[in-house]
Design an enzyme around this catalytic site. Structure first.
Site, PDB file in Angstrom:
ATOM      1  N   ASP A 134      24.050  57.286  41.117  1.00 32.89           N
ATOM      2  CA  ASP A 134      24.917  57.777  40.032  1.00 32.89           C
ATOM      3  C   ASP A 134      24.350  59.028  39.366  1.00 32.89           C
ATOM      4  OD1 ASP A 134      26.625  55.411  40.286  1.00 32.89           O
ATOM      5  OD2 ASP A 134      25.020  54.335  39.261  1.00 32.89           O
TER       6      ASP A 134
ATOM      7  N   GLY B  73      25.042  62.147  40.046  1.00 32.55           N
ATOM      8  CA  GLY B  73      25.919  63.311  40.081  1.00 32.55           C
ATOM      9  C   GLY B  73      25.862  64.043  41.404  1.00 32.55           C
TER      10      GLY B  73
ATOM     11  N   ASN C 261      30.349  50.758  48.537  1.00 28.34           N
ATOM     12  CA  ASN C 261      29.580  50.408  47.341  1.00 28.34           C
ATOM     13  C   ASN C 261      29.164  51.648  46.567  1.00 28.34           C
ATOM     14  OD1 ASN C 261      27.908  51.119  49.514  1.00 28.34           O
ATOM     15  ND2 ASN C 261      26.193  49.904  48.769  1.00 28.34           N
ATOM     16  N   ALA C 262      29.237  52.807  47.213  1.00 33.98           N
ATOM     17  CA  ALA C 262      28.915  54.070  46.542  1.00 33.98           C
ATOM     18  C   ALA C 262      30.207  54.754  46.118  1.00 33.98           C
ATOM     19  CB  ALA C 262      28.132  54.973  47.481  1.00 33.98           C
TER      20      ALA C 262
ATOM     21  N   HIS D 246      31.648  58.671  44.283  1.00 38.21           N
ATOM     22  CA  HIS D 246      31.360  59.937  43.638  1.00 38.21           C
ATOM     23  C   HIS D 246      32.643  60.525  43.076  1.00 38.21           C
ATOM     24  CE1 HIS D 246      31.518  60.599  48.072  1.00 38.21           C
ATOM     25  NE2 HIS D 246      32.366  61.543  47.746  1.00 38.21           N
ATOM     26  N   THR D 247      32.485  61.157  41.927  1.00 34.49           N
ATOM     27  CA  THR D 247      33.615  61.733  41.202  1.00 34.49           C
ATOM     28  C   THR D 247      33.498  63.248  41.216  1.00 34.49           C
ATOM     29  OG1 THR D 247      33.702  59.797  39.757  1.00 34.49           O
ATOM     30  CG2 THR D 247      34.838  61.778  39.003  1.00 34.49           C
TER      31      THR D 247
ATOM     32  N   THR E 294      31.705  54.275  39.249  1.00 36.75           N
ATOM     33  CA  THR E 294      32.904  54.694  39.976  1.00 36.75           C
ATOM     34  C   THR E 294      33.465  53.560  40.811  1.00 36.75           C
ATOM     35  OG1 THR E 294      31.982  56.927  40.114  1.00 36.75           O
ATOM     36  CG2 THR E 294      33.817  56.431  41.566  1.00 36.75           C
TER      37      THR E 294
ATOM     38  N   ARG F  65      31.474  48.959  36.049  1.00 34.66           N
ATOM     39  CA  ARG F  65      30.466  48.361  35.176  1.00 34.66           C
ATOM     40  C   ARG F  65      29.770  49.423  34.332  1.00 34.66           C
ATOM     41  NH1 ARG F  65      26.795  44.802  39.175  1.00 34.66           N
ATOM     42  NH2 ARG F  65      27.157  46.633  40.492  1.00 34.66           N
TER      43      ARG F  65
ATOM     44  N   ASP G  24      23.883  68.302  29.186  1.00 35.61           N
ATOM     45  CA  ASP G  24      24.705  68.373  27.980  1.00 35.61           C
ATOM     46  C   ASP G  24      24.789  67.057  27.222  1.00 35.61           C
ATOM     47  OD1 ASP G  24      26.216  67.780  30.479  1.00 35.61           O
ATOM     48  OD2 ASP G  24      27.828  67.332  29.068  1.00 35.61           O
TER      49      ASP G  24
END
Length: 437
Positions: free
Chosen positions: A13, A15, A38-39, A41-42, A298, A302, A332
């Site tokens: 997670d 990024g 199970n993985a 990405h956004t 994603t 959770r 940020d």
């Protein structure tokens, strides 16, 4: 030409999706080399949020070839859903290629995954329940189904009848669940085979053809170093090898084909699921990081556990993966804090240690040794160069680079593509001529 591996330097997670999307502009081929649904990405493009689990981030670039390699495990239903989602957003994914030798997640894998996790009780691992572990288990036991098996219905029937009968016994006798209908499963997966047949190819051959043509190849890992089956916080790990070496196995290439390795790490640390987490925060600070960082999985939705940056596991990730440089994301999220802590070592049974312990019980006893840095308390979201960053933010990045003993190539300041500072092109730029202490 440069062939690059992108890995997660924490517990996943980090990024990686955004960083891979950014680097895919310079890549001719993007290869997903391990993991499964199970993985997740956004990627945010022009305000459009796209969430993918199997398909590589490079799919958004029409001239980039995307491959799902042999080291992955594929849920065909999810894959077809992602293809449909991309089509509905006018994104052409017809060129996606899936390794004929990638193993397939079946309904009994999901049921067994969920049942076993429930049975563990207080010893649960934190699995996503998507059937990944049981799929890899069948692969290791040489009883799994591969994508190529879906293309021949008669072969599929022969390959599935025995395993379905055996898994039904487990479901009924061990877990009190209803058995699966073998004919329904065979018909369902034969249909998946027909619908995906144009995508199923010899991906290893495709990768080596690209290498011979001197194409730029980007290898995309899922999860993160500390979730690696062999090198992570076992048993609270995934069932594959997200580390850089996993790219060679999962894609079918030798290590000499890899030119450099980029690690992705958040400016703080998160973890999903169970297991020790030395820098974990509770209360309002944890809530602040979670809310500012949108720290919800994603795949599962959770809430992620949040904590300060851990330089001990960071240095371990540098060593295990042979990192050439780092991409630091979500800087940020720290913008409003007056003080920021960084873990520089652990205290274990009264002794200061600078390394990640291999013993799970020892790791659970580790207490973080922190150094406190001043926050910058101003927004960095609109910064587009290092000169735009507040001096205290620059000092924080230099501190991380010095602690990790590896330079920083990319700084991400938000979810959008343009909220990024590229210090040096990590694919074509000179090695190590980047942001360092």
């Amino acid at each position: 030409m440069a062939n690059v591996v992108v890995i997660g330097a924490q517990w996943g997670d980090e990024g990686k999706g955004k960083i891979t999307d950014l680097l895919s502009r310079s890549a001719d081929v993007v290869v997903r080399y391990q993991g499964g649904v199970n993985a997740g990405h956004t990627i945010v493009v022009d305000g459009q949020v796209l969430k993918l689990h199997l398909i590589p981030s490079g799919i958004l670039y029409p001239d980039t070839t995307c491959l799902i390699g042999s080291g992955t495990v594929v849920d065909p239903k999810v894959l077809l859903g992602e293809l449909a989602m991309l089509a509905s957003n006018d994104i052409d994914a017809s060129g996606l290629k899936v390794a004929s030798t990638a193993h397939v997640t079946l309904p009994y894998h999901r049921l067994l995954d969920q049942a076993m996790e429930q049975q563990r009780g207080n010893q649960r691992i934190g699995t996503t329940g998507r059937g990944i572990g049981p799929t890899y288990s069948d692969k290791a036991e040489r009883s799994g189904l591969r994508m190529i098996d879906l293309l021949d219905e008669q072969l599929l029937r022969e390959r599935l009848q025995g395993p379905i009968a055996a898994k039904n016994l487990q479901l009924q006798k061990l877990y009190g669940l209803e058995p699966l209908d073998a004919e329904e499963v065979i018909a369902e997966y034969a249909d998946y085979g027909r619908r995906l047949s144009s995508h199923v190819v010899d991906c290893t051959r495709a990768i080596h053809d690209a290498a011979r043509a001197r194409k730029n190849i980007l290898f995309e890992g899922a999860q993160g170093t500390l979730l690696d089956l062999d090198h992570g916080t076992y048993p609270y790990v995934t069932s594959s090898n997200p580390v850089a070496g996993g790219a060679c196995i999962g894609a079918g290439v030798g290590p000499t084909l890899i030119d450099r390795v980029i690690g992705v790490a958040k400016a703080y640390t998160t973890r999903v699921g169970e297991g020790p987490f030395p820098t974990e925060l509770e209360g309002s600070l944890s809530d602040h990081l979670c809310d500012r960082g949108g720290e919800y999985g994603t795949t599962t939705g959770r809430r992620r556990r949040c904590g300060w940056f851990d330089g001990v596991i960071g240095r371990y990730a540098v060593e295990v993966n042979g990192l050439d440089c780092l991409a630091i994301t979500k800087l940020d999220v720290l913008d409003e804090l007056d003080e920021i802590q960084v873990c520089v070592a652990y205290e274990l049974d009264g002794q200061r240690v600078n390394h990640f312990p291999s013993s799970a019980s020892e790791f659970a006893r580790c207490q973080p040794v922190f150094e406190t840095l001043p926050g910058w308390q101003t927004s960095t979201a609109d910064c587009r160069s290092l000169d735009d960053l507040p001096e205290k933010a620059m000092s924080y990045l230099r501190f991380l680079a010095d602690l990790m003993e590896v330079p920083i190539a990319i700084v991400s300041l938000g979810a959008s593509r343009d909220q990024t500072i590229v210090v040096e092109d990590p694919i074509h730029g000179p090695k190590r001529a980047l942001l360092s202490a």
